[in-house]
Write a protein that holds these residues in place. Structure first.
Motif, short mmCIF file in Angstrom:
data_model
loop_
_atom_site.label_atom_id
_atom_site.label_comp_id
_atom_site.label_asym_id
_atom_site.label_seq_id
_atom_site.Cartn_x
_atom_site.Cartn_y
_atom_site.Cartn_z
N SER A 7 30.79 6.72 -46.45
CA SER A 7 31.29 7.80 -47.43
C SER A 7 31.44 9.04 -46.93
O SER A 7 30.60 9.67 -46.06
CB SER A 7 30.55 7.64 -48.82
OG SER A 7 29.18 8.21 -48.38
N ARG A 8 32.27 9.63 -47.28
CA ARG A 8 32.53 11.27 -47.12
C ARG A 8 31.48 12.27 -47.25
O ARG A 8 31.02 12.85 -46.31
CB ARG A 8 33.66 11.87 -47.89
CG ARG A 8 34.12 13.04 -47.31
CD ARG A 8 35.11 12.93 -45.79
NE ARG A 8 34.89 13.80 -44.95
CZ ARG A 8 34.72 13.80 -43.61
NH1 ARG A 8 34.91 12.36 -42.99
NH2 ARG A 8 34.26 14.92 -42.76
N PRO A 9 30.82 12.02 -48.46
CA PRO A 9 29.61 12.76 -48.80
C PRO A 9 28.53 12.57 -47.72
O PRO A 9 27.81 13.42 -47.35
CB PRO A 9 29.28 12.50 -50.06
CG PRO A 9 30.40 11.99 -50.61
CD PRO A 9 31.29 11.27 -49.82
N ASP A 15 27.01 15.95 -40.78
CA ASP A 15 27.30 17.34 -40.25
C ASP A 15 26.50 18.60 -40.65
O ASP A 15 26.33 19.31 -39.61
CB ASP A 15 28.95 17.59 -40.81
CG ASP A 15 29.88 16.34 -40.09
OD1 ASP A 15 29.36 15.73 -39.00
OD2 ASP A 15 30.87 16.21 -40.74
N ALA A 16 26.20 18.91 -41.74
CA ALA A 16 25.25 19.77 -42.22
C ALA A 16 24.14 19.68 -41.52
O ALA A 16 23.61 20.62 -41.08
CB ALA A 16 25.26 19.99 -43.72
N ARG A 17 23.55 18.67 -41.43
CA ARG A 17 22.17 18.73 -40.83
C ARG A 17 22.21 18.99 -39.43
O ARG A 17 21.58 19.58 -38.68
CB ARG A 17 21.73 17.26 -40.97
CG ARG A 17 20.18 17.05 -40.51
CD ARG A 17 19.10 18.12 -41.12
NE ARG A 17 17.73 17.60 -40.50
CZ ARG A 17 16.82 18.31 -40.27
NH1 ARG A 17 17.10 19.63 -40.55
NH2 ARG A 17 15.89 18.10 -39.58
N GLU A 18 23.39 18.22 -38.53
CA GLU A 18 23.62 18.58 -37.29
C GLU A 18 23.70 19.90 -37.03
O GLU A 18 23.25 20.60 -35.88
CB GLU A 18 24.90 17.77 -36.68
CG GLU A 18 25.26 17.80 -35.23
CD GLU A 18 26.15 16.98 -34.87
OE1 GLU A 18 26.74 17.02 -33.67
OE2 GLU A 18 27.01 16.48 -35.73
N GLN A 19 24.54 20.75 -37.79
CA GLN A 19 24.69 22.24 -37.55
C GLN A 19 23.39 22.92 -37.97
O GLN A 19 23.24 23.99 -36.96
CB GLN A 19 25.76 22.59 -38.58
CG GLN A 19 27.21 22.12 -38.13
CD GLN A 19 28.17 22.51 -39.10
OE1 GLN A 19 28.09 23.35 -40.37
NE2 GLN A 19 29.57 22.10 -39.22
#
Length: 139
Positions: A7-9, A15-19
């Motif tokens: 899922s997109r969420p 992605d947010a955690r990786e950033q």
């Protein structure tokens, strides 16, 4: 589609955690660089102190005398010069009583002479090799 559809969420969270982890890793790298630079400065300062110590020890070994140190000053009263003259003439260690006898002084002057001898010791002009035994230091 395959059996697993992401899922997109969930992908956005990843992605947010990786950033966030990338930013944190960069901050840690910056801190490591700053600490490494500080460590190099400290090591350099330590090296300079060690070199200074070696130089001073080497110089002290070459010349144990302190050329800049002023010679001890003799107190102004003439009795001090008389005391040193007796030591020079006899060339040996003396007790206060022996010194008084050599100077033809009455026994009542022992404490006065003892205080003068102690003053000469405190100025480095005489040595007290054992309690009550005074001598001229060897050059």
């Amino acid at each position: 589609m395959t059996g697993y559809e992401v899922s997109r969420p969930l992908l956005d969270k990843i992605d947010a955690r990786e950033q966030a982890l990338t930013r944190e890793a960069e901050q840690v790298r910056t801190l490591i660089d700053e600490l490494a630079a500080k460590l190099r400065e400290l090591d350099e300062a330590i090296d300079h102190l060690q070199i200074t110590r070696k130089t001073l020890v080497s110089l002290a070994g070459e010349d144990d005398a302190e050329p800049d140190a002023p010679p001890p000053t003799l107190p102004g009263h003439p009795a001090y010069q008389q005391i040193l003259t007796v030591f020079a003439d006899l060339g040996r260690s003396l007790r206060t009583r022996d010194l008084c006898q050599a100077m033809d002084l009455p026994v009542e002057n022992i404490e006065n002479i003892r205080s003068k001898l102690k003053r000469l010791v405190s100025r480095g002009i005489l040595d007290e090799t054992e309690p009550g035994l005074f001598t001229q230091p060897r050059p």
